[in-house]
Design an enzyme around this catalytic site. Sequence first.
Site, PDB file in Angstrom:
ATOM      1  N   LYS A 105      16.744  83.659 -30.509  1.00  9.14           N
ATOM      2  CA  LYS A 105      17.283  82.606 -30.357  1.00  9.14           C
ATOM      3  C   LYS A 105      16.871  81.598 -31.464  1.00  9.14           C
ATOM      4  O   LYS A 105      17.708  80.648 -32.006  1.00  9.14           O
ATOM      5  CB  LYS A 105      16.779  81.788 -29.093  1.00  9.14           C
ATOM      6  CG  LYS A 105      15.075  81.693 -29.076  1.00  9.14           C
ATOM      7  CD  LYS A 105      14.557  82.528 -28.022  1.00  9.14           C
ATOM      8  CE  LYS A 105      13.190  82.930 -28.277  1.00  9.14           C
ATOM      9  NZ  LYS A 105      12.314  83.748 -27.211  1.00  9.14           N
ATOM     10  N   GLU A 129      23.938  87.034 -25.395  1.00  9.65           N
ATOM     11  CA  GLU A 129      23.560  86.528 -23.873  1.00  9.65           C
ATOM     12  C   GLU A 129      22.003  86.458 -23.780  1.00  9.65           C
ATOM     13  O   GLU A 129      21.342  85.629 -23.151  1.00  9.65           O
ATOM     14  CB  GLU A 129      24.109  87.624 -23.079  1.00  9.65           C
ATOM     15  CG  GLU A 129      23.733  87.389 -21.504  1.00  9.65           C
ATOM     16  CD  GLU A 129      24.389  85.783 -21.030  1.00  9.65           C
ATOM     17  OE1 GLU A 129      25.643  85.985 -21.031  1.00  9.65           O
ATOM     18  OE2 GLU A 129      23.750  85.025 -20.849  1.00  9.65           O
ATOM     19  N   GLY A 134      16.642  85.002 -20.818  1.00 14.39           N
ATOM     20  CA  GLY A 134      16.514  86.213 -20.608  1.00 14.39           C
ATOM     21  C   GLY A 134      17.717  86.717 -19.918  1.00 14.39           C
ATOM     22  O   GLY A 134      18.755  87.118 -20.701  1.00 14.39           O
ATOM     23  N   ASP A 201      10.840  76.627 -28.720  1.00 16.37           N
ATOM     24  CA  ASP A 201      11.714  77.877 -28.139  1.00 16.37           C
ATOM     25  C   ASP A 201      13.025  77.230 -27.207  1.00 16.37           C
ATOM     26  O   ASP A 201      13.856  77.485 -27.226  1.00 16.37           O
ATOM     27  CB  ASP A 201      10.624  78.536 -27.254  1.00 16.37           C
ATOM     28  CG  ASP A 201      11.598  79.688 -26.536  1.00 16.37           C
ATOM     29  OD1 ASP A 201      11.775  80.715 -27.201  1.00 16.37           O
ATOM     30  OD2 ASP A 201      11.766  79.560 -25.370  1.00 16.37           O
ATOM     31  N   LYS A 205      17.175  77.014 -27.573  1.00 18.98           N
ATOM     32  CA  LYS A 205      18.062  77.548 -26.476  1.00 18.98           C
ATOM     33  C   LYS A 205      18.932  76.292 -26.105  1.00 18.98           C
ATOM     34  O   LYS A 205      20.061  76.556 -25.861  1.00 18.98           O
ATOM     35  CB  LYS A 205      17.119  77.834 -25.259  1.00 18.98           C
ATOM     36  CG  LYS A 205      16.414  79.362 -25.352  1.00 18.98           C
ATOM     37  CD  LYS A 205      15.354  79.363 -24.393  1.00 18.98           C
ATOM     38  CE  LYS A 205      14.677  80.955 -24.797  1.00 18.98           C
ATOM     39  NZ  LYS A 205      13.449  81.215 -23.971  1.00 18.98           N
TER      40      LYS A 205
HETATM   41  N1  HSE Z   1       8.588  82.810 -25.057  1.00 18.77           N
HETATM   42  C1  HSE Z   1       9.689  82.889 -24.294  1.00 18.77           C
HETATM   43  C2  HSE Z   1       9.421  82.353 -22.931  1.00 18.77           C
HETATM   44  C3  HSE Z   1      10.088  84.415 -24.119  1.00 18.77           C
HETATM   45  O1  HSE Z   1       8.234  82.295 -22.708  1.00 18.77           O
HETATM   46  O2  HSE Z   1      10.407  81.861 -22.212  1.00 18.77           O
HETATM   47  C4  HSE Z   1      11.813  84.295 -23.772  1.00 18.77           C
HETATM   48  O3  HSE Z   1      12.552  83.701 -24.633  1.00 18.77           O
END
Ligand code: HSE
Length: 424
Positions: A105, A129, A134, A201, A205
């Site tokens: 990502k 995807e 996930g 993160d 996304k």
């Molecule tokens: N480190 C990420 C999480 C992994 O905890 O969602 C999946 O993208």
Amino acid sequence: MKKIGVALLGLGVVGGGVWEILTTKREMIKRNEGLDIEVVKVLERNIERCKQLGVDASIVTQDMDEIARDENVDIVAEFFGGVEPAKSFLIKALENGKSVVTANKEMFSKSWHELEAAAKKTGAGIYFEASCVGGVPVIRTLTDSMQANEITSLKGIVNGTTNYILSKMSDEGADYETCLKEAQKLGYAEANPTADVEGFDATYKNSILSSLAYRKRVPVEKVYREGISEVSVKDIEFGKQLGYTLKLLAISKLVNGKIEARVHPAFIHANHPLASVKGSFNALYIHGDNVDDVMLYGRGAGSLPTASAIVSDIVFAGGKDVHRRYFWEDEIEVNDDDFATDFTTAYYVRIAINGEDGALAKVAKAFENANINVKNVLKKNETDGEYLVLVTEETKESNMKSTLETVKGLSCTDDICAVLRVEN
Ligand code: HSE
């Protein structure tokens, strides 16, 4: 039967899961999809790991050029973290006519357009995807199941690590540091968990999902970000007493034609469907003007759930003669005017007070003078001091900031301890 040759870049947690699924489900995919998918190359330095998974040494290489030149490779699937060398390797694959599949990502949200430019030269495809939520099919829901809709908002829990931490703090009253250590032990959080806990993160996304939802480039820098490292168990507990649950939310919506994209901890009503998403699970709410609300729920991380999304992309790409394009323009201008900045939300505020008489009246007056309606108040006498906890109606962020400056200056105020948003 159509044969598809796949190269796997990396055999770590996700790559190993993809190897396992492609090996154990090869016959099933042949039967169901009419595609014979074979791993013909693996890029991996760790020979022990290859042996452990039963990968034949003859297909293992450490040379990306060998993969890019190999005529038997149709699809390259990548499982590195970080931008480089993933980006260069995938551009090389695309320029050699190989479609790419990625779970990365960070790289994808930052380099999407460079990859698209490379793909256009050869007609190869890009599939991602697994980059968001996930194993939950959020990307293909947006691109292949909601074409009849204008998407007007997204709201979700898109990071498993932070959801695990906040759920545990809420359910067990454990403190942040203890929960983070537990998340690391269980393999949810990275060894350096900053990307998870500081919300990076989730912004990657959000950038990808919002770009797809509004078909407009939403760069990572345009996603407002706050993490959970400053969240205290006291506020989770006070929020609970007021009927709320705290979550790290990824939110984006169209507000008067502008895109508002943000990631931050927020209180939601305890009876909101997202409040029941616990532990490392993820969920995403999508609102389309015709379909109304769609909610997707499932495992947002982990070897086999993520590998499930990767294999689905491999099957999808393998069955296509003409690949999807997301943005047709070569250069995507990012116009600041397309993005909203001064967000409107409700707030939870915790104020430490010093025992002076009439504190509540003074604080309430400051909010009233700023036209902010206070809808809930708690007065708490804790072992570490006295607090006023307020929940307001919606107001602009700029108005809340200046009002809190005023409250901070009141003689009854010791400190503004917490300011958290409250979402409907
Ligand atoms: N480190 C990420 C999480 C992994 O905890 O969602 C999946 O993208």
